[in-house]
Design a protein around this motif. Structure first.
Motif, short mmCIF file in Angstrom:
data_model
loop_
_atom_site.label_atom_id
_atom_site.label_comp_id
_atom_site.label_asym_id
_atom_site.label_seq_id
_atom_site.Cartn_x
_atom_site.Cartn_y
_atom_site.Cartn_z
N GLN A 989 -14.18 -5.96 1.26
CA GLN A 989 -13.87 -6.75 2.44
C GLN A 989 -14.13 -6.02 3.75
OE1 GLN A 989 -10.90 -6.91 0.07
NE2 GLN A 989 -12.08 -8.52 -0.96
N GLY A 990 -14.85 -4.91 3.70
CA GLY A 990 -15.23 -4.25 4.94
C GLY A 990 -16.20 -5.11 5.72
N ASP A 1004 -10.76 -2.58 8.85
CA ASP A 1004 -9.45 -3.10 9.25
C ASP A 1004 -8.91 -4.12 8.26
OD1 ASP A 1004 -9.61 -1.49 11.40
OD2 ASP A 1004 -9.95 -3.06 12.89
N GLN A 1005 -9.79 -4.96 7.72
CA GLN A 1005 -9.34 -6.01 6.82
C GLN A 1005 -9.47 -5.60 5.35
OE1 GLN A 1005 -8.09 -8.74 8.31
NE2 GLN A 1005 -8.54 -7.70 10.22
N ILE A 1193 -3.54 -7.87 4.69
CA ILE A 1193 -2.69 -6.72 5.02
C ILE A 1193 -2.82 -5.66 3.94
CG2 ILE A 1193 -0.30 -5.97 5.38
CD1 ILE A 1193 0.27 -8.78 6.43
N SER A 1194 -2.89 -4.40 4.39
CA SER A 1194 -2.94 -3.24 3.49
C SER A 1194 -1.75 -2.36 3.80
CB SER A 1194 -4.25 -2.47 3.67
OG SER A 1194 -5.35 -3.31 3.52
N TYR A 1323 -1.82 -2.41 11.94
CA TYR A 1323 -3.04 -1.67 11.68
C TYR A 1323 -3.66 -2.15 10.38
CZ TYR A 1323 -1.49 1.41 15.38
OH TYR A 1323 -1.10 1.91 16.58
N PHE A 1324 -4.51 -3.16 10.52
CA PHE A 1324 -5.20 -3.70 9.34
C PHE A 1324 -6.53 -2.96 9.20
CE2 PHE A 1324 -1.81 -6.22 9.38
CZ PHE A 1324 -1.83 -7.45 10.01
N ILE A 1325 -6.56 -1.98 8.39
CA ILE A 1325 -7.73 -1.09 8.33
C ILE A 1325 -8.52 -1.35 7.05
CG2 ILE A 1325 -8.43 1.32 8.21
CD1 ILE A 1325 -6.01 2.00 9.85
#
Length: 1325
Positions: A989-990, A1004-1005, A1193-1194, A1323-1325
């Motif tokens: 999902q980058g 982020d996602q 969310i991670s 911080y959705f990385i």
């Protein structure tokens, strides 16, 4: 005679010889006089003549006597016309004309030259092309000017092709001028010595030049002795010239070999040699090939005192390089600087003396050789009457490059047998067959008789191009073979070789048409040369064979040896090893780092940037900064970050180094040696967009620059080798004489520009990055203020780090078919490689074109799926085509690599199989271009290319398309849009983000991180660890208040979830993930007591929880497992690892309302939990969690990488690689310890040097072992308990799962999770 008079006499003689002729030294006078027109009839010979009026005497251009020219009796390729010029002459051109008034003319021919009328040498236009173009009619004179003048007395012209409607007809003229020279003959025991009588004045350049010819493959050519007991010796060894250096009068060794040049120099033809001594190196030239040799420093001012020719005449005790092996042959035009030494010796000058029998004319031994050229070559000789006695002796010499080939065969008529003497794998073998059965196999290396083997290890490597003598003797019951001077193999056999007068000897092969004398060859034919044939000790007259007076032959070149050394000079580049056969050569590119037919193209990329855009992650890679250029590949660490690809070049001391005060020394200096060579460093820095190097200095009472006005105490040397002194420090600007604090105006003492210059008796530091490329790399460091009592310091110079490849992104956009960029002519005469990337929407267009008078080179897109590489080097146009299975006009980047060399041409598009076209074995090889190089179009402004061309490299040199595009109409610099080509590199999902030069992956996602969002974020959990991600702060719940303008809970209502995570644990049961809400709704993912995965949904506070259990068991086995859960309204799917997806249905509700937080590990607040979950939540989770992803969310990634995030972490949590399912890549990451990483000490400001000690490592290792044993024991116990539990039955599957490709629907503002508000700062990385 006084010295001045002698020197004047030598100069006068040299000038006189230059005026009389060319003197063999390349005079510039006009040399184009007709040479044939006035020759007497006796000067002409031919193989045959049709009639007396068609004789060779009439073969003069524009003459009509006789039948108007020469015509042989039979028109075939065995005919020849010979002209004797009467003396050695410089020949510069040859002209041909057909026979007057006829349809007889030549269309192609060969030229042979000789000094003696024997031992002919074929003249070639290039290294491989021997044929000359002839006429197209009988009247026109076609003249061919020789690229290199030929010095010879005899010319022989051999017709190759002629008018198909006529026969061979020829009139001939040659052009040139008189040639004079001074010649000396050495008989193998004689020499010529030149001695200087006075000490010479040193000159920056000296040279010795000469020409020589010989039949011997070994001998000393010259020996030069000079001051300080140094000597240079040039020897002929196995037909090659070797240059040795010796030092010391008592040297017992043969000297140091400096260089080996040339090959096959024992062919009895003249070879030119020139040895030049310059200040720093020697140039050794043999014929047209020059080799540069770097010499020891002591030879840079060395001059010659004595020069010996033909032998070593040394006054010292140096051991000769070749003991008792003097030169046997002729030399001419022996020049030492401005002196003609042979001329001096002829005049009995006391400085030039002869030893032994030196004569001043060239006495040449006549040796007639024969060349076997192809598969149809053979030589047949008749039997002798003496064979009736039972004694047979056959001897010959041969030379070849082929490992296999028939030397001799004959039949045993009385015994119905056959004898074959042949080469196999470079060894000589003899086989005798009788009645179809092998009775004897004898090898110079092994023999087999009646299948019993006898090993005699001799005779190997006979395909080395040297002359080898073979003799076969048979008498009664004794048969022997002798190879060279060693008796290769001797056996007794009961099979006598009984030959009769009717027996025929066949050499090299057999006739194509079987004659009455049958000849069979089960082996390969011989290709090479033979000479000195003897049968029963009687020499064979090959001239009679040529005249058809003796024996028979086919496809032979008689009276010449046409062997060519295709490996000297070698076409194999970059250290490739050259091997050869008679007709071709092969390059072994193993361990060279290059590939292709000539080891021309690099196997490696030119930068870390290029590796990154092929999807490579951090690690060590070979970097070849100039592609096919001369700079060697180097192993470099590439640190691939999300934004950049760093090249990291280490040196010998990147650690923090402590320096203590020392009254005994005034300075401390450090020199830094880099892993890369100088030219590699310079190229990396030049092509990189940015380079930097850390320069840190920690000080106590140790000043640096002594600012503001004092003389600097410390400085560093940087920049291109050898570097320049720099007096600014890390973080400051070049020439500023400041440190970083001076630039920022925050130094400890405002009166100084460096913290250390305040000279405080406490620790301070001046650290920063050096980022001016012109001053990098740092080569040495000098610290001067260290001698005072109490002075202490520590410094660190980090590795050189560079990022950005200017060449890789250099691009131009062509928006008109008539537009193009032009550059200087491309010079790729023998080797040319062209590489670039392109993208287009057009289906055709020319990428590149360069023209010559006849030659050209072009690469074009001929259709949407085909690329054509076409060229002509004089043999006619050739094309190499690659057709792809995809459309190339898809506006994505595609790569093209084309290469053309003397062996083949190749074309590769992307990763599709390469297409190749083999070059003609006997044809033109030099690509000769003279027009401008056109990029993106042609000189005719037709078939122009529309689109982008990027990173265009010709023979490793990148063309600056952007700079040229700035001033060219219809072409724009740069070319955006890279995600369409490289976006697929972003994983998990980058999101691909466009950059001016390239792209980056926004993670982020994604639950992953790294350059391509490929690194799993993993953490080890203990039972007390808890990670809580809070979605919203609580509000007073009022679900029935319809007047609320905007309910916060409506933002957090979900109609579906996308959950993925990986785990590794031995705990059973265990809670993996828990999501709760403000309305006592929840979602729980756990391993139940039956060691199965269980998913629990409670989406309505007044209804029972819904439990979905997987059939997959044994999940608490300590192995890594991956779970993917997707819910869309009332349908839920669960997939574990590679197992089949399981589908479930919800019955209570489909909305997850007012979600509050997501918890990993221990749940701290258990008040809201159901009774069954309370005990499970209190146990926490022990094991590894990795790649946790909930919608967008991670939480684990946020907790580990962003400590200021909304995650609430309690208990121990540490990032680890426990989530890796494969062995760790040792090059995947690099830990860089900066100064701030060093642990503290007694003085908080004092730096620690090498703070990691071995005892710490030992303690850590013991602790790790104890933890591992404990965890393993717990895992075994937990696994045993879980295995005793009864099987739990999964609930029934109620509905099917919809397609995976659907997006997850959210109610009203449900997508707020993926687009948080600015104040929330998630911080959705």
């Amino acid at each position: 005679m006084p010295l001045g008079s002698e020197r004047l006499a030598g100069i006068t003689a040299l000038v006189a010889s230059l005026l009389l002729g060319s003197c063999g030294t390349g005079g510039e006078e006009v040399c184009d006089s007709p040479l044939v027109a006035n020759l007497p009839p006796s000067s002409f010979r031919s193989s045959s003549q049709l009639t007396s009026s068609h004789g060779p005497v009439f073969a003069k251009v524009n003459r009509r006597e006789g039948a108007g020219g020469w015509s042989p009796l039979v028109s075939d390729r065995y005919q020849w016309l010979e002209v004797d010029l009467g003396r050695r002459t410089r020949i510069t051109a040859v002209a041909t004309q057909g026979r007057y008034g006829s349809s007889d003319w030549l269309t192609a021919y060969l030229l042979m030259f000789s000094d003696t009328g024997h031992n002919w040498r074929q003249h070639r236009q290039e290294d491989s092309l021997g044929a000359f173009p002839g006429n197209s009619n009988a009247d026109t004179v076609v003249q061919y000017k020789l690229k290199q003048p030929v010095i010879a007395r005899y010319l022989r012209l051999i017709p190759l092709d002629w008018n198909p409607t006529g026969r061979i007809g020829l009139r001939l003229e040659m052009y040139g001028c008189r040639y004079t020279s001074d010649v000396a003959n050495f008989d193998g025991s004689s020499s010529l010595v030149y001695r200087r009588s006075v000490r010479p004045i040193w000159k920056p350049m000296e040279f010795v030049s000469l020409k020589f010819k010989t039949l011997k493959n070994s001998g000393t050519l010259l020996h030069a002795e000079g001051n300080r007991d140094h000597s240079l010796t040039l020897v002929l060894e196995k037909g090659r010239l070797l240059l040795y250096h010796q030092q010391g009068v008592s040297s017992s060794s043969g000297g140091l070999l400096l260089v080996s040049v040339g090959s096959l120099l024992d062919d009895q033809h003249w070879h030119h040699v020139k040895l030049e001594r310059l200040s720093s190196h020697l140039n050794l030239t043999v014929d047209k090939n020059t080799h540069q040799v770097h010499i020891p420093a002591e030879l840079s001012h060395w001059d010659i005192h004595q020069l010996s020719l033909g032998a070593v005449q040394s006054h010292g005790l140096q051991k000769p390089v070749l003991s008792n092996r003097n030169f046997h042959g002729c030399m001419e035009n022996l020049l030492y600087n401005d002196l003609n030494l042979i001329h001096l010796a002829k005049r009995n000058n006391h400085q030039a003396s002869v030893v032994g029998n030196v004569t001043f004319s060239c006495a040449e031994q006549v040796s007639v050789a024969v060349t076997f050229t192809d598969s149809q070559s053979f030589l047949q000789l008749p039997g002798l009457t003496s064979w009736s006695s039972g004694v047979v002796s056959v001897a010959l010499q041969f030379r070849t490059w082929n490992k296999a080939g028939l030397l001799l065969t004959f039949d045993l008529l009385q015994q119905e047998g056959t004898v074959w003497l042949y080469l196999s794998e470079g060894r000589l073998r003899l086989q005798i067959n009788k009645a179809g059965r092998a009775q004897l196999e004898l090898s110079a290396g092994w023999s087999k008789q009646d299948f019993a083997e006898l090993h005699l290890q001799r005779g190997s490597g006979l395909n080395d191009g040297q002359w080898h003598h073979v003799e076969l003797n048979s008498r009664q019951d004794h048969l022997s073979i002798t190879v060279d001077t060693d008796e290769g193999a001797t056996v007794h056999t009961s099979i006598p070789l009984l030959l009769t007068t009717d027996s025929q000897l066949f050499f090299g092969g057999c006739p194509v048409q079987e004659s009455s004398q049958e000849c069979k060859n089960p082996f390969k034919v011989f290709q090479g040369c033979m000479r000195l044939f003897t049968v029963d000790n009687q020499p064979v007259d090959l001239i009679k064979v040529q005249q058809r007076l003796l024996g028979n032959y086919s496809h032979l070149q008689i009276d010449m040896c046409g062997i060519i050394d295709r490996c000297s000079p070698s076409h194999c580049e970059h250290g490739g090893r050259c091997t050869q056969s008679w007709s071709t050569f092969h390059c072994n590119c193993s361990n060279s780092g290059y590939r292709g037919a000539t080891c021309h193209s690099s196997r490696y990329e030119k930068s870390c940037e290029a590796y990154k855009h092929k999807g490579n992650t951090s690690g060590h890679y070979h970097i070849d900064v100039d592609g096919s250029g001369p700079i060697k590949p180097q192993l470099i660490y590439c640190n691939m970050t999300e934004d950049m690809a760093w090249m990291v070049i280490q040196h010998n001391n990147t650690e923090l180094t402590r320096v203590y005060s020392s009254p005994e020394r005034n300075q401390h200096s450090a020199h830094f040696d880099y892993a890369s060579e100088e030219e590699q460093l310079a190229a990396i820095i030049s092509q990189s967009e940015h380079c930097e190097q850390e320069l840190s200095y920690h000080c106590r009472k140790s000043r640096i620059l002594n600012t503001p006005e004092g003389a600097p105490f410390a400085w560093w040397v940087g920049g291109p080798d050898p570097g320049e002194i720099q007096t600014y420090w890390g973080g400051a600007l070049p020439g500023s004489r400041q440190c970083a604090c001076g630039l920022q105006d925050n130094c400890l003492d405002s009166n100084h520009y460096c913290n250390c210059d305040a000279d405080y008796d406490q620790w301070a530091d001046d650290s920063g990055l050096l980022a001016y490329k012109g001053s990098l790399p740092v080569r040495s460091l000098v610290l001067g203020d260290i001698q005072r009592a109490g002075s202490e310091a520590a410094y660190r110079v980090g590795p050189l780090r560079c990022h950005g490849d200017k060449n890789f992104w250099n691009a131009a956009f062509f928006d008109k078919e008539t537009s193009y960029l032009h550059f200087p002519t491309f010079h790729g005469e023998l080797n040319a490689d062209i590489a670039f990337l392109f993208k287009t929407k057009s289906s055709s267009g020319v990428f590149l074109e360069n023209l010559g008078i006849k030659d050209f080179i072009r690469i074009e897109l001929s259709s949407a799926s085909e690329v054509v590489f076409s060229f002509d080097v004089g043999n006619g146009p050739l094309e190499v085509r690659v057709e792809t299975s995809i459309q190339l006009n898809d506006n994505r980047w595609h790569s093209i690599r084309a290469e053309r060399n003397v062996k083949e041409a190749s074309l590769r598009v992307d990763e599709f199989p390469a297409a190749t076209q083999v070059a003609p074995a006997d044809g033109h090889s030099h690509l000769q271009l003279n027009s401008q190089l056109f990029i993106g179009g042609t000189a005719s402004r037709q078939k122009g290319f529309l689109g982008c061309i990027r990173s265009l490299q010709l023979n490793g040199v990148t063309l600056d398309l952007e700079e040229r595009a700035k001033i060219t109409p219809g072409v724009r610099p740069g070319c955006p849009g890279h995600c369409s080509s490289y976006g697929s590199l972003c994983q998990n999902q980058g999101r691909c983000v466009e950059r001016v030069n390239g792209f980056s992956c926004n993670c982020d996602q994604s639950a992953y991180t790294g350059a391509f969002c490929h690194k799993e974020v993993s953490a080890s959990f203990k039972s007390s660890t808890s990670v809580a991600y809070n979605f919203k702060e609580p509000y007073e719940p009022n679900r029935n208040n319809s007047t609320l303008p905007f309910s916060i809970y409506s933002d957090m209502t979900l109609r579906g979830e996308n959950i993925s995570l990986s785990f590794r644990t031995s705990q059973c049961p265990a809670l993996l993930l828990y999501v709760n809400s403000f309305y006592r709704e929840y979602l729980a993912l756990l391993i139940n007591k039956h060691d199965e995965l269980e998913l629990r949904y409670k989406l309505h506070s007044s209804r029972d929880v819904e439990v979905m259990g997987s059939r997959v068991t044994n999940l608490a086995d300590g192995r890594l497992h991956t779970v993917i859960i997707r819910r869309l309204a009332d349908t839920v799917s669960v997939q574990i690892d590679q197992n089949t997806r399981e589908d479930f249905s919800l019955t209570s509700d489909v909305e997850f309302n007012g979600i509050k937080s997501l918890i990993l590990g221990r749940v701290q607040d258990s008040a809201e939990l159901d009774g069954e979950l309370v005990s499970l939540a209190s146990l926490g989770f022990t094991g590894c969690l990795s790649g946790v992803f909930f919608n967008s969310i991670s939480p684990l990634k946020v907790a580990l990488l962003h400590p200021d995030s909304p995650d609430i972490v309690s208990g121990p949590l540490a990032q680890s690689s426990c989530g890796s399912s494969s062995p760790a890549n040792p090059y995947a990451t690099e830990t860089t310890h900066s100064l701030s990483d060093q642990p503290g000490s007694v003085d908080p400001g004092q730096p620690l040097v090498n703070a990691i000690r071995s005892d710490s490592a030992l303690i850590g290792g013991v602790i790790a072992v104890v933890i591992f044993v404990t965890v393993s024991a717990l895992a075994i116990m937990a696994r045993f308990i879980c295995s005793r539990k009864e099987t739990y039955r999964n609930q029934e599957v109620k509905a099917a799962q919809p397609e995976d490709g659907h997006e997850l629907p959210f109610s009203s503002q449900a997508d707020s999770l993926s687009a948080p508000s600015e104040n929330q700062k998630e911080y959705f990385i």
